[in-house]
Design a protein around this motif. Structure first.
Motif, mmCIF file in Angstrom:
data_model
loop_
_atom_site.group_PDB
_atom_site.id
_atom_site.type_symbol
_atom_site.label_atom_id
_atom_site.label_comp_id
_atom_site.label_asym_id
_atom_site.label_seq_id
_atom_site.Cartn_x
_atom_site.Cartn_y
_atom_site.Cartn_z
ATOM 1 N N MET A 66 0.752 -1.067 -0.078
ATOM 2 C CA MET A 66 -0.026 0.014 0.058
ATOM 3 C C MET A 66 0.947 1.221 -0.208
ATOM 4 O O MET A 66 1.701 1.236 0.616
ATOM 5 C CB MET A 66 -0.906 0.048 1.293
ATOM 6 N N GLU A 67 0.338 2.123 -1.077
ATOM 7 C CA GLU A 67 1.237 3.481 -1.089
ATOM 8 C C GLU A 67 1.070 4.478 0.085
ATOM 9 O O GLU A 67 -0.322 4.560 0.473
ATOM 10 C CB GLU A 67 1.254 4.014 -2.371
ATOM 11 N N SER A 68 1.726 5.161 0.429
ATOM 12 C CA SER A 68 1.481 6.373 1.519
ATOM 13 C C SER A 68 2.054 7.671 0.933
ATOM 14 O O SER A 68 3.101 7.590 0.396
ATOM 15 C CB SER A 68 2.366 6.041 2.826
ATOM 16 N N ILE A 69 1.358 8.523 0.954
ATOM 17 C CA ILE A 69 1.568 9.791 0.472
ATOM 18 C C ILE A 69 1.159 11.031 1.104
ATOM 19 O O ILE A 69 0.119 10.851 1.928
ATOM 20 C CB ILE A 69 0.805 10.132 -1.098
ATOM 21 N N ALA A 70 1.799 12.248 1.156
ATOM 22 C CA ALA A 70 1.221 13.350 1.870
ATOM 23 C C ALA A 70 0.164 14.208 1.128
ATOM 24 O O ALA A 70 -0.027 13.804 0.033
ATOM 25 C CB ALA A 70 2.573 14.354 1.811
ATOM 26 N N VAL A 71 -0.613 14.850 2.003
ATOM 27 C CA VAL A 71 -1.757 15.404 1.594
ATOM 28 C C VAL A 71 -1.201 16.493 0.352
ATOM 29 O O VAL A 71 -1.990 16.679 -0.812
ATOM 30 C CB VAL A 71 -2.324 16.523 2.595
ATOM 31 N N SER A 72 -0.408 17.062 0.382
ATOM 32 C CA SER A 72 0.349 17.918 -0.576
ATOM 33 C C SER A 72 0.517 17.330 -2.040
ATOM 34 O O SER A 72 -0.021 17.807 -3.009
ATOM 35 C CB SER A 72 1.443 18.782 -0.223
ATOM 36 N N LYS A 73 1.079 16.143 -1.763
ATOM 37 C CA LYS A 73 1.272 15.423 -3.059
ATOM 38 C C LYS A 73 0.069 14.772 -3.610
ATOM 39 O O LYS A 73 -0.257 14.801 -4.885
ATOM 40 C CB LYS A 73 2.290 14.263 -2.824
ATOM 41 N N LEU A 74 -0.844 14.459 -2.667
ATOM 42 C CA LEU A 74 -2.250 14.155 -3.353
ATOM 43 C C LEU A 74 -2.994 15.126 -4.111
ATOM 44 O O LEU A 74 -3.660 15.082 -4.857
ATOM 45 C CB LEU A 74 -3.174 13.645 -2.036
ATOM 46 N N ARG A 75 -2.735 16.353 -3.348
ATOM 47 C CA ARG A 75 -3.642 17.604 -4.152
ATOM 48 C C ARG A 75 -2.825 18.000 -5.514
ATOM 49 O O ARG A 75 -3.649 18.174 -6.279
ATOM 50 C CB ARG A 75 -3.381 18.877 -3.419
#
Length: 76
Positions: free
Chosen positions: A1-10
Motif C-alpha cells: 500500500m502506497e503512502s502519500i502526503a496531502v500536498s502530493k495528493l493535491r
C-alpha cells in the motif's frame, strides 16, 4: 500500500484516483501522521456473488415443492 502526503495528493489527484480505481489502497499522511485511507469501492455484485458462494458451502437444498407424506393437523 502506497503512502502519500496531502500536498502530493493535491498535486496529483487524478493519478492517485486512477490507482484507486484500479484496486490500490493509498494511505494519506499529514506531517508524517496517517490521517486517512483512500480505498476502492467494493463491487456490490462481486460481494454478493462471493456471499452466495460461501452460503452454498453450508446450505441444504432439497425438494420444497413436492408434498410430504406427513399429515398436518389444522389449527381451529
Amino acid at each position: 500500500m502506497e503512502s502519500i502526503a496531502v500536498s502530493k495528493l493535491r498535486e496529483n489527484m487524478v493519478l492517485f484516483l486512477n490507482k484507486v480505481q484500479l484496486g490500490e489502497s493509498i494511505t494519506i499522511t499529514s506531517r508524517g501522521t496517517e490521517i486517512a485511507l483512500l480505498v476502492p469501492i467494493k463491487n456490490k455484485k462481486e460481494v454478493s456473488r462471493n456471499a452466495l458462494k460461501q452460503l452454498r458451502k453450508t446450505a441444504v437444498v432439497g425438494d420444497v415443492v413436492s408434498p410430504i407424506e406427513d399429515e398436518w393437523k389444522a389449527l381451529k
